[in-house]
Design an enzyme around this catalytic site. Structure first.
Site, PDB file in Angstrom:
ATOM      1  N   LYS A 126       0.817  -1.206   0.000  1.00  0.00           N
ATOM      2  CA  LYS A 126       0.000   0.000   0.000  1.00  0.00           C
ATOM      3  C   LYS A 126       0.857   1.266   0.000  1.00  0.00           C
ATOM      4  O   LYS A 126       0.522   2.267  -0.638  1.00  0.00           O
ATOM      5  CB  LYS A 126      -0.956  -0.013   1.192  1.00  0.00           C
ATOM      6  CG  LYS A 126      -2.036  -1.087   1.100  1.00  0.00           C
ATOM      7  CD  LYS A 126      -2.953  -1.051   2.310  1.00  0.00           C
ATOM      8  CE  LYS A 126      -4.097  -2.037   2.173  1.00  0.00           C
ATOM      9  NZ  LYS A 126      -3.640  -3.439   2.121  1.00  0.00           N
TER      10      LYS A 126
ATOM     11  N   GLU B 247      -3.239   6.317   8.857  1.00  0.00           N
ATOM     12  CA  GLU B 247      -4.101   7.172   8.054  1.00  0.00           C
ATOM     13  C   GLU B 247      -5.153   7.834   8.943  1.00  0.00           C
ATOM     14  O   GLU B 247      -5.533   7.280   9.981  1.00  0.00           O
ATOM     15  CB  GLU B 247      -4.849   6.369   6.988  1.00  0.00           C
ATOM     16  CG  GLU B 247      -4.037   5.961   5.792  1.00  0.00           C
ATOM     17  CD  GLU B 247      -4.882   5.255   4.756  1.00  0.00           C
ATOM     18  OE1 GLU B 247      -4.388   5.098   3.629  1.00  0.00           O
ATOM     19  OE2 GLU B 247      -6.026   4.847   5.059  1.00  0.00           O
TER      20      GLU B 247
ATOM     21  N   HIS C  61     -14.936  -5.957   7.256  1.00  0.00           N
ATOM     22  CA  HIS C  61     -14.182  -5.330   6.170  1.00  0.00           C
ATOM     23  C   HIS C  61     -14.211  -6.148   4.879  1.00  0.00           C
ATOM     24  O   HIS C  61     -13.402  -5.908   3.985  1.00  0.00           O
ATOM     25  CB  HIS C  61     -12.722  -5.070   6.583  1.00  0.00           C
ATOM     26  CG  HIS C  61     -12.576  -4.183   7.770  1.00  0.00           C
ATOM     27  ND1 HIS C  61     -12.820  -2.818   7.727  1.00  0.00           N
ATOM     28  CD2 HIS C  61     -12.239  -4.455   9.061  1.00  0.00           C
ATOM     29  CE1 HIS C  61     -12.618  -2.295   8.925  1.00  0.00           C
ATOM     30  NE2 HIS C  61     -12.279  -3.254   9.751  1.00  0.00           N
TER      31      HIS C  61
ATOM     32  N   ARG D  65      -5.928  -8.126  -9.929  1.00  0.00           N
ATOM     33  CA  ARG D  65      -6.551  -9.393 -10.319  1.00  0.00           C
ATOM     34  C   ARG D  65      -8.005  -9.133 -10.679  1.00  0.00           C
ATOM     35  O   ARG D  65      -8.488  -8.008 -10.572  1.00  0.00           O
ATOM     36  CB  ARG D  65      -6.500 -10.386  -9.156  1.00  0.00           C
ATOM     37  CG  ARG D  65      -7.093  -9.803  -7.875  1.00  0.00           C
ATOM     38  CD  ARG D  65      -7.238 -10.812  -6.770  1.00  0.00           C
ATOM     39  NE  ARG D  65      -7.505 -10.186  -5.488  1.00  0.00           N
ATOM     40  CZ  ARG D  65      -8.682  -9.720  -5.086  1.00  0.00           C
ATOM     41  NH1 ARG D  65      -9.730  -9.787  -5.899  1.00  0.00           N
ATOM     42  NH2 ARG D  65      -8.836  -9.179  -3.891  1.00  0.00           N
TER      43      ARG D  65
END
Length: 501
Positions: A118, A202, A237, A294
């Site tokens: 990330k 974040e 999630h 993907r």
């Protein structure tokens, strides 16, 4: 350009079948791999050839990259399609496939590796001025330094594993007093799940919508986006219901997010089908989240609204063919919904409910699609993801797609295990979903196990309705209206009297 004549699908279940069906339409031979527990699986029976690659556990079978490549060589396979999960985002496997002279139906190993981190992904796309959630620009391990940064960003903050996904290695921290404990937990979980304890920080966006953009890139430098998917209905999630298009995106916002998604793909010279994920806040500001290198589980809803077969596009791209269309040629037609039918008990915190499919009858009819890998009498293995099927509906607009989904859920008959079908009905009938006014907190805000329990008065009304129907139609025997009746007398058929009306 390289013509592909035989594909090995390095996966199982519904996605393996999904790829095989398109390959068969294209005149391409298929090879299935399977674990010992999947010996009688549908994808094994459907393939032209099938090879057992090991024991029930993924590590003993579907993750044995070197052995899978050996199988490819032995059976003179031209290309490998990884599906999703397992080895689909394993840069090392993609590189070994390529080194063996076999086509990997997917992006380059370099793109997989870059977007698999990330933090590296954020650094790569920074030059394109793509909106980012405020936070650290690199991994951090020093707890005290991280605490200072978190304070500067402002609580609540989110600690995230750099190498991960699916909610693993992720912690929401509401205040500085709990930061140290939560960071240690995030690092520990990330190390256990991904072998990499790198985390970053974040700003936590409390009630975002999860919007993702499908992209396609060919080997000639052409990249397009195929519009968005709304994926905000999630548990732990992970997505449960997806739709395309989103009910909140304006044409200008769609264009802006699509342009950013294309730029993200350009940042890593992307080839094949990929998905760029964004968070959308309550003011419709969007922020880059990550890129999945993907095919996504929810790709059918994009296929429904564009008329494109994404697997076929993947194969064409892998053969070296240019995209047959430009961005301006692509348009949205109608609306599509997908419900992931999991072997889970929604009334028990969505815990897996593994067992045998005593009854398994798929819904049918116009605008209904079922991608699955099971049939009646089969067991749901404990070793893999508990998804049974993807139930997809398509309509001229959102309401028609919802109506078709409700009908399809009602028609879908599964017994022997608990599933998420009843949860799907709850969501689709909820005012927040119907109005489009929802976000990733939907389950937290609105769902309780009690919501799935039928109210006594509703049960009474249904029984009364059935008894009334029996009394009104005296000619029809009770056996014809009682569920599970084994015999219906021949004279109850309405075929003759209705045929010439």
């Amino acid at each position: 350009m390289s013509k592909i004549n035989k594909i090995l699908i390095a996966n199982r279940g519904e996605i393996a079948l999904r790829v095989m069906r398109t390959a068969k339409e294209m005149g391409i031979k298929t090879v299935a791999i399977y674990s010992e527990v999947d010996r009688n699986a549908l994808h094994v029976r459907f393939a032209d050839e099938a090879v057992c690659v090991g024991g029930p556990k993924s590590s003993e079978s579907y993750l044995r990259g070197d052995y899978i490549i050996e199988v490819c060589k032995r059976l003179q396979v031209d290309a490998v399609h990884p599906g999703y999960g397992f080895l689909s985002e394993n840069a090392g496997f993609a590189a070994k496939v390529k080194e063996a002279g076999i086509i990997f139906i997917g992006p380059s190993p370099e793109a997989i590796e870059l977007m698999g981190s990330k933090l590296a992904a954020k650094a790569a796309v920074a030059k394109y001025d793509i909106p980012m959630v405020p936070g650290t620009e690199e991994a951090i391990t020093d707890v005290e330094a991280a605490k200072r940064i978190a304070t500067e960003v402002g609580f609540p903050i989110l600690i995230k594993a750099s190498a991960g996904g699916g909610g693993k290695g992720m912690r929401v921290v509401e205040g500085v007093e709990e930061f140290e404990q939560q960071m240690k937990l995030a690092v520990s979980e990330a190390t256990s799940a991904f072998g990499d304890g790198s985390v970053f920080i974040e700003k936590y966006i409390g009630s975002p919508r999860h919007i993702e953009i499908q992209v396609l890139g060919d080997t000639h430098g052409n990249i397009v986006h195929l519009f968005e998917r709304e994926c905000s209905i999630q548990r732990r999630h992970q997505k449960v219901i997806e739709e395309a298009p989103s009910s909140v995106l304006t044409p200008s916002l769609r264009e802006a997010m699509g342009r950013c998604a294309v730029n993200v793909a350009k940042a890593c010279d992307y080839i094949g089908a990929g998905t760029v994920e964004f968070l959308l806040d309550e003011k419709l500001n969007f922020y880059f989240l990550e890129m999945n290198t993907r095919l996504q589980v929810e790709h059918p809803v994009t296929e429904q609204i564009t008329g494109l077969d994404l697997v076929k596009e993947q194969i064409y791209i892998a053969e070296g063919k240019p995209l047959a269309y430009r961005q301006e040629d692509l348009h949205i037609y109608g609306h599509a919904l997908e419900l992931r039918v999991y072997a889970e008990d929604p009334s028990n915190n969505f815990l897996p409910d593994i067992g045998r499919l005593e009854t398994y009858q798929r819904p049918q009819g116009l605008g209904v699609r079922v991608d699955d890998g099971f049939e009646q009498g089969m067991d749901i293995p404990i070793y893999y993801d508990p998804m049974i099927a993807k139930l997809v509906t398509f309509g001229k607009d959102r309401q028609e797609a919802i109506d078709k989904m409700l009908r399809a859920i009602d028609e879908y008959q599964i017994t022997g295990i608990e599933t998420t079908l009843s949860f799907g009905t709850f969501v689709l009938q909820h005012e927040a979903f119907v109005s489009g006014n929802f976000d990733t907190k939907f389950i937290e805000r609105y769902f309780t196990p009690e919501a799935l329990q039928q109210k006594p008065e509703e049960a009474t009304e249904q029984i009364t309705a059935v008894l009334a129907a029996i009394l009104v139609d005296r000619k029809k025997p009770a056996a014809a209206v009682i569920e599970g009746a084994n015999e219906v007398p021949r004279h109850t058929s309405n075929w003759r009297k209705n045929r010439f009306r």
